[in-house]
Scaffold this motif. Structure first.
Motif, PDB file in Angstrom:
ATOM      1  N   UNK A  89       0.833  -1.210   0.000  1.00  0.00           N
ATOM      2  CA  UNK A  89       0.000   0.000   0.000  1.00  0.00           C
ATOM      3  C   UNK A  89       0.863   1.254   0.000  1.00  0.00           C
ATOM      4  N   UNK A  90       1.874   1.287   0.859  1.00  0.00           N
ATOM      5  CA  UNK A  90       2.734   2.462   0.942  1.00  0.00           C
ATOM      6  C   UNK A  90       3.633   2.586  -0.280  1.00  0.00           C
ATOM      7  N   UNK A  91       4.056   1.456  -0.840  1.00  0.00           N
ATOM      8  CA  UNK A  91       4.897   1.502  -2.044  1.00  0.00           C
ATOM      9  C   UNK A  91       4.130   2.118  -3.212  1.00  0.00           C
ATOM     10  N   UNK A  92       2.821   1.860  -3.282  1.00  0.00           N
ATOM     11  CA  UNK A  92       2.010   2.446  -4.358  1.00  0.00           C
ATOM     12  C   UNK A  92       1.896   3.966  -4.208  1.00  0.00           C
ATOM     13  N   UNK A  93       1.874   4.442  -2.976  1.00  0.00           N
ATOM     14  CA  UNK A  93       1.663   5.880  -2.730  1.00  0.00           C
ATOM     15  C   UNK A  93       2.968   6.672  -2.636  1.00  0.00           C
ATOM     16  N   UNK A  94       4.079   5.998  -2.356  1.00  0.00           N
ATOM     17  CA  UNK A  94       5.339   6.702  -2.071  1.00  0.00           C
ATOM     18  C   UNK A  94       5.849   7.558  -3.231  1.00  0.00           C
ATOM     19  N   UNK A  95       5.820   7.094  -4.497  1.00  0.00           N
ATOM     20  CA  UNK A  95       6.341   7.951  -5.579  1.00  0.00           C
ATOM     21  C   UNK A  95       5.660   9.308  -5.663  1.00  0.00           C
ATOM     22  N   UNK A  96       4.343   9.346  -5.471  1.00  0.00           N
ATOM     23  CA  UNK A  96       3.631  10.631  -5.543  1.00  0.00           C
ATOM     24  C   UNK A  96       4.065  11.559  -4.418  1.00  0.00           C
ATOM     25  N   UNK A  97       4.219  11.003  -3.208  1.00  0.00           N
ATOM     26  CA  UNK A  97       4.643  11.831  -2.070  1.00  0.00           C
ATOM     27  C   UNK A  97       6.065  12.335  -2.253  1.00  0.00           C
ATOM     28  N   UNK A  98       6.961  11.483  -2.730  1.00  0.00           N
ATOM     29  CA  UNK A  98       8.345  11.907  -2.964  1.00  0.00           C
ATOM     30  C   UNK A  98       8.414  12.998  -4.025  1.00  0.00           C
ATOM     31  N   UNK A  99       7.621  12.859  -5.073  1.00  0.00           N
ATOM     32  CA  UNK A  99       7.594  13.890  -6.119  1.00  0.00           C
ATOM     33  C   UNK A  99       7.099  15.212  -5.563  1.00  0.00           C
ATOM     34  N   UNK A 100       6.030  15.145  -4.775  1.00  0.00           N
ATOM     35  CA  UNK A 100       5.488  16.362  -4.169  1.00  0.00           C
ATOM     36  C   UNK A 100       6.502  17.006  -3.225  1.00  0.00           C
ATOM     37  N   UNK A 101       7.154  16.194  -2.404  1.00  0.00           N
ATOM     38  CA  UNK A 101       8.143  16.730  -1.460  1.00  0.00           C
ATOM     39  C   UNK A 101       9.327  17.356  -2.202  1.00  0.00           C
ATOM     40  N   UNK A 247      -1.093  16.928   6.377  1.00  0.00           N
ATOM     41  CA  UNK A 247      -2.225  17.851   6.263  1.00  0.00           C
ATOM     42  C   UNK A 247      -2.512  18.175   4.803  1.00  0.00           C
ATOM     43  N   UNK A 248      -1.467  18.469   4.049  1.00  0.00           N
ATOM     44  CA  UNK A 248      -1.642  18.906   2.665  1.00  0.00           C
ATOM     45  C   UNK A 248      -2.288  17.814   1.822  1.00  0.00           C
ATOM     46  N   UNK A 249      -1.826  16.588   1.961  1.00  0.00           N
ATOM     47  CA  UNK A 249      -2.381  15.503   1.157  1.00  0.00           C
ATOM     48  C   UNK A 249      -3.842  15.229   1.511  1.00  0.00           C
ATOM     49  N   UNK A 255      -3.339  11.459  -3.347  1.00  0.00           N
ATOM     50  CA  UNK A 255      -3.132  10.044  -3.049  1.00  0.00           C
ATOM     51  C   UNK A 255      -1.654   9.760  -2.780  1.00  0.00           C
ATOM     52  N   UNK A 256      -1.233  10.108  -1.559  1.00  0.00           N
ATOM     53  CA  UNK A 256       0.128   9.856  -1.128  1.00  0.00           C
ATOM     54  C   UNK A 256       0.127   9.123   0.200  1.00  0.00           C
ATOM     55  N   UNK A 257       1.318   8.930   0.763  1.00  0.00           N
ATOM     56  CA  UNK A 257       1.415   8.193   2.016  1.00  0.00           C
ATOM     57  C   UNK A 257       0.820   8.985   3.177  1.00  0.00           C
ATOM     58  N   UNK A 258       0.827  10.301   3.085  1.00  0.00           N
ATOM     59  CA  UNK A 258       0.230  11.103   4.143  1.00  0.00           C
ATOM     60  C   UNK A 258      -1.266  10.884   4.235  1.00  0.00           C
ATOM     61  N   UNK A 259      -1.939  10.895   3.082  1.00  0.00           N
ATOM     62  CA  UNK A 259      -3.374  10.647   3.080  1.00  0.00           C
ATOM     63  C   UNK A 259      -3.682   9.225   3.539  1.00  0.00           C
ATOM     64  N   UNK A 274       0.357   1.684  12.110  1.00  0.00           N
ATOM     65  CA  UNK A 274       1.650   1.407  12.757  1.00  0.00           C
ATOM     66  C   UNK A 274       2.806   1.579  11.785  1.00  0.00           C
ATOM     67  N   UNK A 275       2.669   1.022  10.600  1.00  0.00           N
ATOM     68  CA  UNK A 275       3.751   1.142   9.618  1.00  0.00           C
ATOM     69  C   UNK A 275       3.950   2.601   9.219  1.00  0.00           C
ATOM     70  N   UNK A 276       2.843   3.346   9.050  1.00  0.00           N
ATOM     71  CA  UNK A 276       2.959   4.743   8.628  1.00  0.00           C
ATOM     72  C   UNK A 276       3.637   5.612   9.662  1.00  0.00           C
ATOM     73  N   UNK A 277       3.270   5.449  10.929  1.00  0.00           N
ATOM     74  CA  UNK A 277       3.901   6.243  11.995  1.00  0.00           C
ATOM     75  C   UNK A 277       5.380   5.903  12.109  1.00  0.00           C
ATOM     76  N   UNK A 278       5.692   4.606  12.025  1.00  0.00           N
ATOM     77  CA  UNK A 278       7.099   4.195  12.099  1.00  0.00           C
ATOM     78  C   UNK A 278       7.874   4.758  10.906  1.00  0.00           C
ATOM     79  N   UNK A 279       7.253   4.726   9.723  1.00  0.00           N
ATOM     80  CA  UNK A 279       7.899   5.243   8.519  1.00  0.00           C
ATOM     81  C   UNK A 279       8.199   6.734   8.653  1.00  0.00           C
ATOM     82  N   UNK A 280       7.197   7.510   9.059  1.00  0.00           N
ATOM     83  CA  UNK A 280       7.400   8.949   9.217  1.00  0.00           C
ATOM     84  C   UNK A 280       8.364   9.239  10.365  1.00  0.00           C
ATOM     85  N   UNK A 281       8.230   8.483  11.450  1.00  0.00           N
ATOM     86  CA  UNK A 281       9.142   8.687  12.585  1.00  0.00           C
ATOM     87  C   UNK A 281      10.583   8.402  12.216  1.00  0.00           C
ATOM     88  N   UNK A 282      10.809   7.302  11.502  1.00  0.00           N
ATOM     89  CA  UNK A 282      12.174   6.968  11.075  1.00  0.00           C
ATOM     90  C   UNK A 282      12.723   8.025  10.120  1.00  0.00           C
TER      91      UNK A 282
END
Length: 306
Positions: A89-101, A247-249, A255-259, A274-282
């Motif tokens: 799920x996160x792998x599908x959304x990650x490219x869009x978030x990385x591009x936006x960032x 917030x922005x997503x 459709x990114x990892x934040x949303x 759990x995976x999302x919080x750990x991912x953002x925290x790391x």
């Protein structure tokens, strides 16, 4: 240097452990996924069967032990609602978030340094005051307020830019502007402050005394030296992109990892949350660790102090 790295790494590991415990316990206290899936309720026998299937029939400490065991084995679980692996799920959304960032980061550098230069070099003019006023607004206005204003202006009044989703490159424009606003303001204020200090240095006054034009002095002598601390502080400000993307997503239905993470909170989807919080925290921890190491390399006094 070795002891400095060991201390910073140990602090990072302790922080990760605390994040693991807090998000695991907090997720189970904060919501019931079965209640979300069946808002009209189900019979007790069916509920017990679903809890057993999802591994929710054990106590929280036992569930946490099983969770740690799965983490060691590289298993992050499946979404309670879609039953898809959370990594997928996160792998599908990650490219869009990385591009936006990346877009927001580049935009903030260009706009932040530009406003900072105007604010420093034209500090007594109206343009300089306007530049720093824009920087102040970018720093003071919350992400969601700016997002709503831009949606109203460009999506409703002008109807010139899309405001929902990320289907085309045009969908990235407004979210990137909102995400870059706070970082732009920080870079602008810091650039102005550092550049004013550099412009008062003896070597800058000497260059002017030799008859060099102001433009040459500013670009060739003052700006390169002012950019050294600005580049360093960029690492500290990167964490704002991580927190701001949540917030922005969500506001732009991007459709990114934040949303995805915000949606997992609403749906009480424990594995995704759990995976999302750990991912953002790391991500935040690694950025801060990188900046600490960079400081230690550039300034040995940091290693001594640490």
């Amino acid at each position: 240097m070795a002891s400095f790295l060991f201390g910073r790494t140990l602090n990072a590991l302790i922080t990760v452990t605390l994040i693991l415990v807090l998000v695991f316990v907090g997720a189970r206290i904060g919501g019931d996924p079965i209640a979300v899936m069946f808002p009209d309720g189900i019979d007790a026998e069916t509920q017990r069967a679903i809890e057993a299937q999802l591994g929710l029939d054990e106590s929280i400490p036992v569930q946490f032990v099983y969770y740690l065991r799965d983490l060691v084995q590289g298993e992050f679980g499946n979404s309670i609602h879609s039953r898809r692996p959370v990594v997928e799920l996160y792998a599908d959304r990650l490219p869009a978030t990385l591009t936006l960032a990346l877009l927001a980061f580049l935009l903030s550098i260009v706009m932040g340094i530009g406003l900072g230069l105007i604010g420093a070099l034209r500090r007594d003019a109206a343009s300089g005051r306007l530049a720093m006023s824009l920087a102040f607004l970018g720093y003071a206005v919350p992400h969601f307020v700016l997002a709503i204003l831009l949606i109203f202006l460009f999506g409703y009044l002008l109807r010139s830019l899309p405001t929902v989703g990320n289907a085309t490159p045009y969908h990235f424009i407004l979210p990137a502007i909102v995400l870059a606003a706070g970082l732009t303001a920080s870079i602008a204020r810091y650039t102005r402050s550092v550049l004013l200090d550099v412009l008062s240095e003896d070597y800058v006054r000497t260059a002017r005394a030799k008859g060099l034009r102001d433009a040459i002095v500013n670009i060739k002598h003052a700006l390169p030296n002012a950019m050294i601390p600005v580049v360093t502080v960029l690492g500290l400000q990167l964490t704002s992109l991580v927190s701001g993307s949540l917030i922005v997503e969500e506001v732009f239905a991007f459709r990114g990892v934040g949303q995805l993470l915000v949606g997992s909170v609403r749906d009480a989807d424990y594995p995704v949350l759990q995976f999302g919080v750990i991912f953002f925290g790391l991500t935040v921890i690694l950025i801060n660790l990188f900046v600490d190491v960079l400081y230690a390399i550039l300034d040995p006094r940091v290693r001594v102090g640490g």
